[in-house]
Design an enzyme around this catalytic site. Structure first.
Site, short mmCIF file in Angstrom:
data_model
loop_
_atom_site.label_atom_id
_atom_site.label_comp_id
_atom_site.label_asym_id
_atom_site.label_seq_id
_atom_site.Cartn_x
_atom_site.Cartn_y
_atom_site.Cartn_z
N SER A 138 63.74 44.88 6.60
CA SER A 138 64.97 45.21 7.32
C SER A 138 65.67 43.94 7.80
O SER A 138 65.03 43.03 8.31
CB SER A 138 64.62 46.07 8.53
OG SER A 138 65.78 46.43 9.24
N ASN A 151 59.53 54.35 15.16
CA ASN A 151 60.64 55.32 15.13
C ASN A 151 61.36 55.42 16.48
O ASN A 151 62.59 55.40 16.53
CB ASN A 151 60.14 56.70 14.69
CG ASN A 151 59.53 56.65 13.30
OD1 ASN A 151 59.63 55.62 12.62
ND2 ASN A 151 58.90 57.73 12.88
N THR A 164 111.92 55.60 13.93
CA THR A 164 111.08 56.64 13.33
C THR A 164 111.34 56.52 11.84
O THR A 164 112.45 56.16 11.42
CB THR A 164 111.42 58.06 13.81
OG1 THR A 164 112.73 58.39 13.36
CG2 THR A 164 111.35 58.20 15.33
N HIS A 165 110.33 56.80 11.04
CA HIS A 165 110.43 56.64 9.58
C HIS A 165 110.84 55.21 9.20
O HIS A 165 111.42 55.00 8.13
CB HIS A 165 111.43 57.63 8.96
CG HIS A 165 111.22 59.04 9.40
ND1 HIS A 165 110.46 59.94 8.68
CD2 HIS A 165 111.65 59.71 10.51
CE1 HIS A 165 110.44 61.11 9.32
NE2 HIS A 165 111.16 60.98 10.43
N SER A 187 101.43 28.19 3.39
CA SER A 187 101.12 28.53 2.00
C SER A 187 100.67 27.27 1.30
O SER A 187 101.16 26.18 1.59
CB SER A 187 102.38 29.09 1.33
OG SER A 187 102.29 28.90 -0.07
N LYS A 214 106.59 28.20 4.22
CA LYS A 214 106.08 29.47 4.72
C LYS A 214 105.19 29.39 5.96
O LYS A 214 104.45 28.43 6.16
CB LYS A 214 105.33 30.20 3.61
CG LYS A 214 106.26 30.54 2.48
CD LYS A 214 105.84 31.72 1.69
CE LYS A 214 105.72 32.98 2.49
NZ LYS A 214 105.09 34.01 1.67
N GLU A 219 97.47 40.46 8.95
CA GLU A 219 97.11 41.10 7.68
C GLU A 219 95.60 41.33 7.57
O GLU A 219 95.15 42.39 7.12
CB GLU A 219 97.57 40.23 6.50
CG GLU A 219 99.07 40.18 6.35
CD GLU A 219 99.50 39.08 5.39
OE1 GLU A 219 100.31 39.37 4.51
OE2 GLU A 219 99.02 37.94 5.51
N TYR A 239 62.46 61.28 11.66
CA TYR A 239 62.85 59.98 11.13
C TYR A 239 62.71 59.92 9.61
O TYR A 239 61.76 60.46 9.04
CB TYR A 239 61.98 58.87 11.76
CG TYR A 239 62.29 57.50 11.17
CD1 TYR A 239 63.33 56.73 11.67
CD2 TYR A 239 61.56 57.00 10.09
CE1 TYR A 239 63.64 55.49 11.12
CE2 TYR A 239 61.86 55.77 9.53
CZ TYR A 239 62.90 55.02 10.04
OH TYR A 239 63.22 53.81 9.49
N GLN A 279 67.22 53.11 8.35
CA GLN A 279 67.25 51.65 8.45
C GLN A 279 68.65 51.11 8.12
O GLN A 279 69.02 50.03 8.56
CB GLN A 279 66.21 51.04 7.49
CG GLN A 279 66.09 49.54 7.57
CD GLN A 279 64.80 49.05 6.95
OE1 GLN A 279 63.72 49.29 7.48
NE2 GLN A 279 64.90 48.38 5.81
N LYS A 313 71.77 49.79 10.83
CA LYS A 313 71.95 48.56 11.58
C LYS A 313 73.08 47.68 11.06
O LYS A 313 73.93 47.23 11.85
CB LYS A 313 70.64 47.78 11.62
CG LYS A 313 69.66 48.36 12.60
CD LYS A 313 68.28 47.86 12.37
CE LYS A 313 67.26 48.93 12.11
NZ LYS A 313 67.63 50.22 11.62
N1 ARG Z 1 62.75 49.10 10.13
C1 ARG Z 1 62.75 50.50 10.38
C2 ARG Z 1 64.18 50.97 10.68
O1 ARG Z 1 64.99 50.17 10.84
C3 ARG Z 1 61.88 50.79 11.56
C4 ARG Z 1 61.27 52.11 11.58
C5 ARG Z 1 60.27 52.22 10.49
N2 ARG Z 1 59.48 53.40 10.64
C6 ARG Z 1 58.72 53.87 9.68
N3 ARG Z 1 58.03 54.93 9.96
N4 ARG Z 1 58.65 53.34 8.49
O2 ARG Z 1 64.48 52.13 10.71
#
Ligand code: ARG
Length: 414
Positions: A22, A99, A144-145, A258, A264, A271, A298, A303, A306
């Site tokens: 991860s 988890n 508007t528009h 530019s 420019k 943007e 879970y 994963q 993140k």
């Molecule tokens: N790296 C995992 C995640 O981000 C952690 C949890 C993993 N749990 C497991 N039972 N394999 O979700």
């Protein structure tokens, strides 16, 4: 070495190991915080001695500050922390699972990210508000528009930006509220037999506690809407700074040249913010699609929650800071704005309303004025300045009142 090495005899194929790892180093301090809370619960249940708790807390304080904790040999940040705790780390995982651990750490991360977003939003709102203050009586056409509609003040228009930002603050506050619950104690999915005391804000259902990612979705939604707003603001700055509009000149601290065309000054910041809005929307829909269809509790698919959260936090910070710089340096061409606002046709609605005040039904008044616009005989009474002053909230007085009310709403931050 994996945390589950006791279960399997051989080692994973390196390609599989690489795939499963991860990319979650950013969670390090948050996981340390959650781990410290868990250690206190173990202590309360008599499963750690006072000396062991002290050692865990001292080690966690160091680990949280040391990015080198997380090495290529670790599967994720949770594994790294347990390993880095040394001998006492062998006791720390009692009554918890990665988890509930990962959910707890990500919640703390999102809480921080929401607080940071609110601070950066306040900084931009503050700049927009003083911009509105200095342009409280600057006339401009309202659209508007993207067609000229009625005269307004630039101050009134800029306060529309601040209203959007105020609602964004509310959305991040809501996401923070969702993130503030604690999944600790849920273990893998069904708690433990160890009699640990409940954490503050414990979630009532252990299965939900490890499966729920609504707080991350709420954060990504708040971010997507924020970026949609920033994108609309960015689009206005692109238009206003074009030669065609000529309403505004970008500050050299926030515009680019530019590589080929020497004359420019390009609105790249505005943007790129528009571009980032597409990415922010993609991150929200991506996580929605990840979570959709996952059986409780879970699943490793989670994963994937993140990276979009980490990347969104970074984009929010950088985009808001850059737009704040841009807005604090942008210069408006009041004469050009006034010239555009003095287009007599912008007073056609006022003319129809004058007839209404004399007793003409609105539809008839509309037809009369439309006919005079069509045959070129339309000539308004009054000026754009009189027109804005006559409409609630739009003229300089209305802008001043709205600024005072917004300052109250934002509290000490503005
Ligand atoms: N790296 C995992 C995640 O981000 C952690 C949890 C993993 N749990 C497991 N039972 N394999 O979700």
């Amino acid at each position: 070495m994996s945390l589950w090495a006791g279960r399997v005899e051989g080692s994973l194929d390196p390609a599989v190991w690489e795939f499963l790892r991860s990319d979650d180093a950013e969670l390090l301090p948050y996981d340390c915080e959650a781990t410290a809370e868990h250690a206190q619960r173990l202590r309360a249940a008599g499963l750690l001695t006072e000396a062991e708790l002290a050692e865990v807390e001292a080690r966690l304080a160091e680990i949280a500050q040391d990015p080198a904790t997380y090495t290529d040999a670790d599967e994720d940040v949770h594994t790294a922390i347990e390993r880095a705790l040394g001998d006492v780390g062998r006791k720390i995982h009692a009554g918890r699972s990665r988890n509930d651990q990962v959910a707890a750490a990500l919640r703390l991360y999102v809480l921080d990210a929401c607080a940071e977003a609110r601070e950066e939003i306040d900084a931009l709102a503050l700049v927009a508000l003083s911009f509105a203050e200095s342009e409280a009586d600057t006339l401009m056409p309202g659209y508007t528009h993207l067609q000229r509609g009625q005269p307004v003040t630039l101050g009134h228009h800029l306060l529309a930006w601040v209203e959007m930002l105020d609602r964004d603050r509310g959305r991040f506050a809501h996401a923070a509220e969702a993130a503030a619950e604690s999944p600790l104690g849920a273990g893998a999915l069904a708690g433990s037999t160890l009699g640990l005391p409940p954490p503050a804000g414990q979630m009532p259902n252990s299965i939900d506690a490890v499966a729920d990612r609504d707080f991350a979705l709420d954060y990504l939604y708040a971010a997507a809407v924020l970026f949609v707003h920033l994108s609309r603001i960015g689009e206005e700055l692109v238009l206003w700074s074009s030669s065609e509009f000529g309403f505004a000149r970008l500050p050299e601290t926030a515009a680019t040249g530019s590589s080929m065309m020497p004359q420019k000054l390009n609105p790249d910041v505005a943007e790129l913010i528009r571009g980032k809005a597409g990415t922010a929307i993609g991150r929200l829909t991506g996580l929605l699609a990840t979570v959709k269809g996952l059986p409780l509790a879970y699943d490793r698919d989670l994963q994937e929650d993140k990276t979009p959260v980490f990347a969104t936090r970074r984009d929010i910070r950088l985009a808001l800071q850059a737009l704040t710089v841009l807005c604090s340096g942008v210069e408006v061409d009041r004469e050009r704005l006034a010239a555009a606002a003095s287009d007599p046709q912008l007073l056609a609605t006022d003319a129809a309303e004058a007839l209404v005040r004399e007793g003409t039904p609105f539809r008839e008044a509309h037809e009369q004025v439309a006919a005079s616009v069509r045959d070129g005989s339309f000539a308004p009474d009054g000026t754009a300045a009189e027109s804005v002053a006559a409409r609630d909230g739009v003229g300089p007085g209305g802008v001043a009142d709205a600024i005072a009310e917004l300052r109250r709403r934002f509290g000490d931050n503005l």
